[in-house]
Design a protein around this motif. Structure first.
Motif, PDB file in Angstrom:
ATOM      1  N   ALA A  34       0.827  -1.207   0.000  1.00 60.44           N
ATOM      2  CA  ALA A  34       0.000   0.000   0.000  1.00 60.44           C
ATOM      3  C   ALA A  34       0.862   1.258   0.000  1.00 60.44           C
ATOM      4  O   ALA A  34       0.508   2.274  -0.607  1.00 60.44           O
ATOM      5  CB  ALA A  34      -0.919  -0.006   1.223  1.00 60.44           C
ATOM      6  N   LEU A  35       2.015   1.194   0.666  1.00 66.15           N
ATOM      7  CA  LEU A  35       2.866   2.378   0.798  1.00 66.15           C
ATOM      8  C   LEU A  35       3.645   2.685  -0.476  1.00 66.15           C
ATOM      9  O   LEU A  35       3.833   3.854  -0.827  1.00 66.15           O
ATOM     10  CB  LEU A  35       3.841   2.170   1.965  1.00 66.15           C
ATOM     11  CG  LEU A  35       4.845   3.292   2.251  1.00 66.15           C
ATOM     12  CD1 LEU A  35       4.122   4.603   2.574  1.00 66.15           C
ATOM     13  CD2 LEU A  35       5.784   2.889   3.385  1.00 66.15           C
ATOM     14  N   TYR A  36       4.071   1.641  -1.195  1.00 65.38           N
ATOM     15  CA  TYR A  36       4.991   1.858  -2.310  1.00 65.38           C
ATOM     16  C   TYR A  36       4.465   2.803  -3.395  1.00 65.38           C
ATOM     17  O   TYR A  36       5.162   3.764  -3.760  1.00 65.38           O
ATOM     18  CB  TYR A  36       5.398   0.523  -2.936  1.00 65.38           C
ATOM     19  CG  TYR A  36       6.248   0.705  -4.165  1.00 65.38           C
ATOM     20  CD1 TYR A  36       7.587   1.069  -4.055  1.00 65.38           C
ATOM     21  CD2 TYR A  36       5.705   0.574  -5.442  1.00 65.38           C
ATOM     22  CE1 TYR A  36       8.368   1.269  -5.179  1.00 65.38           C
ATOM     23  CE2 TYR A  36       6.480   0.771  -6.569  1.00 65.38           C
ATOM     24  CZ  TYR A  36       7.808   1.116  -6.432  1.00 65.38           C
ATOM     25  OH  TYR A  36       8.573   1.340  -7.547  1.00 65.38           O
ATOM     26  N   PRO A  37       3.277   2.578  -3.976  1.00 62.71           N
ATOM     27  CA  PRO A  37       2.843   3.470  -5.062  1.00 62.71           C
ATOM     28  C   PRO A  37       2.681   4.917  -4.617  1.00 62.71           C
ATOM     29  O   PRO A  37       2.910   5.834  -5.400  1.00 62.71           O
ATOM     30  CB  PRO A  37       1.515   2.856  -5.524  1.00 62.71           C
ATOM     31  CG  PRO A  37       1.061   1.995  -4.411  1.00 62.71           C
ATOM     32  CD  PRO A  37       2.296   1.504  -3.730  1.00 62.71           C
ATOM     33  N   VAL A  38       2.315   5.123  -3.353  1.00 63.91           N
ATOM     34  CA  VAL A  38       2.186   6.492  -2.840  1.00 63.91           C
ATOM     35  C   VAL A  38       3.545   7.174  -2.831  1.00 63.91           C
ATOM     36  O   VAL A  38       3.698   8.325  -3.263  1.00 63.91           O
ATOM     37  CB  VAL A  38       1.581   6.480  -1.422  1.00 63.91           C
ATOM     38  CG1 VAL A  38       1.523   7.900  -0.858  1.00 63.91           C
ATOM     39  CG2 VAL A  38       0.195   5.858  -1.439  1.00 63.91           C
ATOM     40  N   LEU A  39       4.563   6.460  -2.359  1.00 61.77           N
ATOM     41  CA  LEU A  39       5.908   7.028  -2.323  1.00 61.77           C
ATOM     42  C   LEU A  39       6.454   7.269  -3.725  1.00 61.77           C
ATOM     43  O   LEU A  39       7.048   8.319  -3.999  1.00 61.77           O
ATOM     44  CB  LEU A  39       6.850   6.095  -1.564  1.00 61.77           C
ATOM     45  CG  LEU A  39       6.679   6.014  -0.051  1.00 61.77           C
ATOM     46  CD1 LEU A  39       7.696   5.043   0.526  1.00 61.77           C
ATOM     47  CD2 LEU A  39       6.826   7.386   0.592  1.00 61.77           C
TER      48      LEU A  39
END
Length: 296
Positions: free
Chosen positions: A68-73
């Protein structure tokens, strides 16, 4: 509710580790030690209160929280880079990372790239080739062009080109192929998609002989072996027009079968960037032009 004070460096290290699938490869990319990467990830996980990776024998496996965190970063870092370019007066270049199945890249995309770069100078197009096995998020890509039946879970897709398959072989082999039944005494080169030859023989109206030829994960490799007289390959004919035009490969039978298409794919839950929109529009126009000319 107070939010944790997240270290930017730790987030950057996480993004690299996720994309590379390895602390060691992330360390090489970031030019730090593997221990420094491991320490940064541990600190970040401690700040968040969740695990971001599970360490397995095959490499790093991201947890649900990590996925969940990766695409946001990734998009956050890209947005920061674009904003900094504008602030510092640099030309607003948007990076677009594309994975492309090798056959399509070599035969169709690469000859057209000069035109794309001329028409879209603000897009820094970065291409990585593959043999149709690609994970967009894991490999840090924005989009991927692949071959298949058009169903990829979690991805949106748009068909670019149909890819009819036909037997291709060296001219000296073709001399002995007066009817499809003759293929039973030849070495039939196979891809890892096991249904292709049976479906072609069904289309030709003859029984499929026992398939014992070598298996390849590259159409380009099959084409080269076939051109050297090493067997008959079932190939997407439109991708090998240079081989047939110069006589290295011959199509002995007119029968073709379509078992898949070349398609552009991208994550369904990711909003498209302007570069993604422009590239998709350009591909659509260019591939429609090729389809029309091929039909003629």
């Amino acid at each position: 509710m107070d939010r944790p004070d997240l270290p930017l460096n730790g987030l950057r290290v996480f993004e690299a580790a996720y994309r590379q699938g390895s602390f060691t490869r992330a360390a090489i990319e970031l030019r730090v030690t593997q221990a420094a990467v491991s320490h940064q990830i541990a600190r970040l996980e401690d700040r968040l209160g969740v695990a971001l990776f599970v360490r397995a024998s095959g490499g790093l496996v991201p947890t649900d929280e990590g996925r969940a965190l990766y695409p946001v970063l990734e998009h956050g870092f890209d947005a920061m880079a674009r904003t900094l370019d504008r602030i510092t007066g640099h030309r607003n270049i948007e990076t677009l990372k594309i994975g492309v199945v090798t056959t399509f890249a070599v035969a169709w995309l690469l000859p057209r790239l000069p035109a794309f770069r001329r028409d879209h100078p603000s897009i820094d197009l970065r291409i990585s080739t593959n043999n149709n096995r690609v994970e967009i998020l894991r490999e840090g890509l924005d989009m991927a062009i692949r071959y298949g039946a058009g169903s990829w879970p979690g991805l949106e897709s748009e068909v670019l080109l149909e890819a009819p398959l036909a037997p291709l072989c060296a001219p000296e082999v073709a001399e002995y192929l007066t009817k499809p039944e003759n293929l039973g005494r030849e070495v039939l080169l196979r891809s890892y998609r096991s249904d292709e030859w049976p479906r072609w023989f069904a289309e030709a109206g003859v029984p499929c002989p026992p398939l014992t030829g070598p298996i390849f994960d590259s159409s380009l490799a099959m084409a080269e072996i076939a051109a050297e007289g090493g067997g008959v390959a079932l190939l997407p004919v439109d991708m090998f027009t240079r081989h047939t035009a110069d006589g290295r490969l011959v199509q002995p039978f007119s029968t073709v079968v379509t078992v898949g298409s070349y398609a552009l794919t991208w994550p369904a839950d990711r909003p498209p960037t302007p570069a993604m929109v422009d590239f998709r529009r350009w591909l659509r126009a260019a591939s429609t032009g090729l389809t029309a000319s091929s039909a003629g």
